[in-house]
Write a protein that holds these residues in place. Structure first.
Motif, PDB file in Angstrom:
ATOM      1  N   GLY A 134       1.624   3.189  -4.026  1.00  0.00           N
ATOM      2  CA  GLY A 134       1.342   2.425  -2.831  1.00  0.00           C
ATOM      3  C   GLY A 134       2.484   2.516  -1.834  1.00  0.00           C
ATOM      4  O   GLY A 134       3.643   2.700  -2.210  1.00  0.00           O
ATOM      5  N   LEU A 135       2.160   2.430  -0.549  1.00  0.00           N
ATOM      6  CA  LEU A 135       3.162   2.496   0.505  1.00  0.00           C
ATOM      7  C   LEU A 135       3.126   1.236   1.355  1.00  0.00           C
ATOM      8  O   LEU A 135       2.115   0.544   1.414  1.00  0.00           O
ATOM      9  CB  LEU A 135       2.925   3.713   1.402  1.00  0.00           C
ATOM     10  N   GLN A 136       4.236   0.964   2.027  1.00  0.00           N
ATOM     11  CA  GLN A 136       4.339  -0.192   2.906  1.00  0.00           C
ATOM     12  C   GLN A 136       4.969   0.229   4.227  1.00  0.00           C
ATOM     13  O   GLN A 136       5.957   0.955   4.249  1.00  0.00           O
ATOM     14  CB  GLN A 136       5.179  -1.286   2.252  1.00  0.00           C
ATOM     15  N   PHE A 137       4.376  -0.212   5.322  1.00  0.00           N
ATOM     16  CA  PHE A 137       4.901   0.050   6.659  1.00  0.00           C
ATOM     17  C   PHE A 137       5.206  -1.277   7.337  1.00  0.00           C
ATOM     18  O   PHE A 137       4.446  -2.239   7.209  1.00  0.00           O
ATOM     19  CB  PHE A 137       3.894   0.836   7.503  1.00  0.00           C
ATOM     20  N   VAL A 138       6.322  -1.314   8.057  1.00  0.00           N
ATOM     21  CA  VAL A 138       6.748  -2.543   8.736  1.00  0.00           C
ATOM     22  C   VAL A 138       7.051  -2.210  10.189  1.00  0.00           C
ATOM     23  O   VAL A 138       7.706  -1.208  10.495  1.00  0.00           O
ATOM     24  CB  VAL A 138       8.005  -3.145   8.077  1.00  0.00           C
ATOM     25  N   GLY A 139       6.551  -3.042  11.106  1.00  0.00           N
ATOM     26  CA  GLY A 139       6.803  -2.821  12.524  1.00  0.00           C
ATOM     27  C   GLY A 139       6.396  -4.017  13.347  1.00  0.00           C
ATOM     28  O   GLY A 139       5.986  -5.060  12.799  1.00  0.00           O
ATOM     29  N   SER A 140       6.492  -3.901  14.640  1.00  0.00           N
ATOM     30  CA  SER A 140       6.087  -4.993  15.523  1.00  0.00           C
ATOM     31  C   SER A 140       4.573  -5.112  15.526  1.00  0.00           C
ATOM     32  O   SER A 140       3.848  -4.158  15.217  1.00  0.00           O
ATOM     33  CB  SER A 140       6.601  -4.743  16.942  1.00  0.00           C
ATOM     34  N   THR A 141       4.094  -6.292  15.893  1.00  0.00           N
ATOM     35  CA  THR A 141       2.642  -6.485  15.952  1.00  0.00           C
ATOM     36  C   THR A 141       2.007  -5.580  17.001  1.00  0.00           C
ATOM     37  O   THR A 141       0.835  -5.210  16.872  1.00  0.00           O
ATOM     38  CB  THR A 141       2.311  -7.954  16.252  1.00  0.00           C
ATOM     39  N   ASP A 142       2.766  -5.211  18.031  1.00  0.00           N
ATOM     40  CA  ASP A 142       2.229  -4.312  19.047  1.00  0.00           C
ATOM     41  C   ASP A 142       1.966  -2.913  18.496  1.00  0.00           C
ATOM     42  O   ASP A 142       1.205  -2.145  19.088  1.00  0.00           O
ATOM     43  CB  ASP A 142       3.201  -4.200  20.230  1.00  0.00           C
ATOM     44  N   ALA A 143       2.596  -2.596  17.368  1.00  0.00           N
ATOM     45  CA  ALA A 143       2.471  -1.259  16.787  1.00  0.00           C
ATOM     46  C   ALA A 143       1.415  -1.201  15.692  1.00  0.00           C
ATOM     47  O   ALA A 143       1.441  -0.293  14.859  1.00  0.00           O
ATOM     48  CB  ALA A 143       3.815  -0.802  16.237  1.00  0.00           C
TER      49      ALA A 143
END
Length: 438
Positions: A134-143
Motif C-alpha cells: 500500500g502507498l500513502q500520498f500527503v499534500g494540500s487539499t487543493d492538490a
C-alpha cells in the motif's frame, strides 16, 4: 500547415489469471484487447473533513483507468460485498463472483495540519493477494486531483509494467471567436482537461507551445512584433522573454533538447528557412542545415544525439533525420503523400507525424528508420502530435469541416484504438504533453 501522424508497434492484450498462482498482468504482444474489469469501492473517509475528497478521489482514479481503454469499471450496483474500512479483510470470493480481476481500495483523511492524506491498496482478485505494498500520498487539499492521478499512475504501473501518465499537464493554444478572427492565448491544464489556467492574454497570436523536459518552462512562437518570434516562458511566474537572435530574422517552431538548456527552431533570414540550435546559457547560435528548401519542425531524439525534421528539399514535404550537430540528413518517409510535424517518442523507438494524402489528414507513427508506417487516425484535419510521458498515447489537434469548424484536442493509443476527445472550455489546438510532475 502543421501536420501530425502517429504510429506504434506494441499493442495491449489482457490475459486473465487462470490459477491462484498466476499473477495479474498485461502481455504486450497481441493486437486484440479485452479491457480488464476492475472494482473501485468508494474510498473511505477517515475524518469528517475528508468526506467530499474521498468520493471525488476514487472517481478520478476510476476515470483515469477507464480512459486508457485498457480497463473496464464494474458498476457498484453489481457489488456483493462492501469495503467498510481500509483495514477490513478482502472477501475475494465476492469479487470473483462479479468477475473483478483487480480491486482498488483507499482511505482519505485530513490531518491536524490541514493536509490531505490518501492511502490505497491494489489486489489481484483471482490470486487472492495484494499487488505490491500500500502507498500513502500527503499534500494540500487543493492538490486532491493530483493525488488521485498519482494513485491511478501507481495502479497502472503495477498492472501494465509501464509508468503511468495521469499526473502530467498539457500546454496548448486556447482559441475563441469566429474562424476568420480567432483570439489565441496559451493555456495549461491537467492531462484530462481539468484545472485550465491561462499563461498569456489574447493581444497577439501565439502558436506551437512546447514544454521543457522538466515541465517548468514553455517555448512558443509569438507575433507581438507582427512577425514570428520564439519566446521562452516560465510557467510558475508567467514571465517571458524573446530569444536573442539576429535582427531582421523570423523564428518559429521551437523545441527543447533533452538537456533543457539547448533549443532548436527554424530561423528565416534572407528569404531562406533553416534549422538552428541555441544554447540558452551562453547564447551560442549554430546553423544546422544549409539548403534552399524550407526546413522546420525539428525534434530531438531522447538521448539528444539526433534531430528529426520536415523539409521540402526533395520537392515535397518529407521527414529527415540528422545529427544533433548538423550534417547531411537522411530521408525516412517514402509513402504516398506529404509528411510533417515529426515528434520523437520518449521511448526512442518511434516517430509520430502528420500525413496528408488522398484529401485526408492522418496522425501516424513509423520506426526511426522509416519502416512500418502505421496511420492511427483519418479526418478532414488532424495535426500536431505530442507524446504522453510513457510513449503510450498521442494527443493531437482535430478540426471539423465547414465555415464554423473549430479545433479540438483528441488522444489516441499508439495501437490506433481508444480515440477520445479532450474536453476544454473553448476551442483548442497545438497541444504539448509535459512530463510527470514531481
Amino acid at each position: 500547415m502543421r501536420f501530425i501522424l502517429a504510429f506504434i508497434l506494441a499493442l495491449f492484450i489482457f490475459i486473465p489469471a487462470v490459477s491462484a498462482a498466476e499473477p495479474l498482468r498485461i502481455v504486450i504482444d497481441n493486437p486484440n484487447i479485452e479491457p480488464m474489469p476492475f472494482a473501485t469501492p468508494a474510498f473511505q473517509a477517515e475524518t469528517p473533513a475528508a468526506n467530499d475528497y474521498a468520493a471525488r478521489i476514487s472517481r478520478v482514479v476510476a476515470d483515469d483507468l477507464v480512459g486508457t481503454g485498457l480497463f473496464r469499471e464494474i458498476s457498484q450496483d453489481a457489488y456483493i460485498s462492501t469495503v467498510s474500512s481500509f483495514a477490513s479483510p478482502i472477501q475475494y470470493a465476492d469479487w470473483r463472483a462479479i468477475n473483478a480481476q483487480a480491486l482498488i481500495t483507499g482511505a482519505v483523511s485530513v490531518d491536524a495540519g490541514g493536509r490531505l492524506v490518501v492511502k490505497f491498496r491494489l489486489y489481484d482478485v483471482f490470486s487472492g493477494a495484494e499487488m505490491g505494498e500500500g502507498l500513502q500520498f500527503v499534500g494540500s487539499t487543493d492538490a486532491w486531483r493530483r493525488m488521485a492521478h498519482k494513485v491511478a499512475d501507481a495502479v497502472y504501473e503495477r498492472i501494465t509494467g509501464e509508468s503511468g501518465y495521469f499526473d502530467s499537464r498539457v500546454v496548448f493554444v486556447s482559441e475563441t471567436g469566429p474562424k476568420d478572427n480567432r483570439a489565441k492565448r496559451l493555456a495549461i491544464m491537467d492531462y484530462d482537461g481539468a484545472n485550465i489556467q491561462y499563461l498569456t492574454d489574447s493581444s497577439s497570436i501565439v502558436l506551437a507551445p512546447r514544454f521543457s523536459p522538466t515541465g517548468d518552462r514553455v517555448l512558443y512562437t509569438g507575433y507581438e512584433t507582427g512577425f514570428p518570434q520564439v519566446y521562452l516562458l516560465d510557467v510558475a511566474n508567467v514571465g517571458r522573454r524573446a530569444l536573442q537572435l539576429p535582427e531582421g530574422t523570423m523564428s518559429f517552431a521551437p523545441r527543447f533538447a533533452p538537456d533543457g538548456q539547448t533549443v532548436v527552431f527554424s530561423l528565416t533570414t534572407g528569404g531562406n528557412t533553416d534549422i538552428y540550435r541555441l544554447n540558452l546559457n551562453s547564447g551560442a547560435l549554430a546553423r544546422l542545415t544549409n539548403s534552399p528548401a524550407i526546413e522546420t519542425a525539428p525534434s530531438f531524439s531522447p538521448d539528444g544525439s539526433q534531430i528529426v525534421f520536415e523539409s521540402d528539399r526533395s520537392g515535397t514535404q518529407q521527414l529527415y533525420i540528422m545529427s544533433a550537430n548538423g550534417g547531411e540528413p537522411r530521408r525516412i518517409s517514402f509513402g504516398t503523400g506529404r509528411y510533417g510535424t515529426p515528434v520523437w517518442s520518449p521511448r526512442g523507438d518511434l516517430i509520430a507525424f502528420t500525413k496528408q494524402a488522398g484529401g485526408r489528414f492522418h496522425i501516424g507513427v513509423m520506426n526511426v528508420d522509416g519502416n512500418r508506417e502505421r496511420l492511427l487516425t483519418a479526418s478532414f484535419l488532424d495535426e500536431g502530435p505530442t507524446w504522453s510521458p510513457n510513449g503510450r498515447v498521442i494527443k493531437f489537434t482535430r478540426e471539423t469541416q465547414g465555415a464554423g469548424g473549430a479545433p479540438s484536442l483528441y488522444s489516441v493509443d499508439i495501437s490506433g484504438r481508444n480515440l477520445r476527445r479532450i474536453r476544454t472550455d473553448n476551442a483548442a489546438s497545438d497541444p504539448s504533453w509535459g512530463p510527470l510532475q514531481p
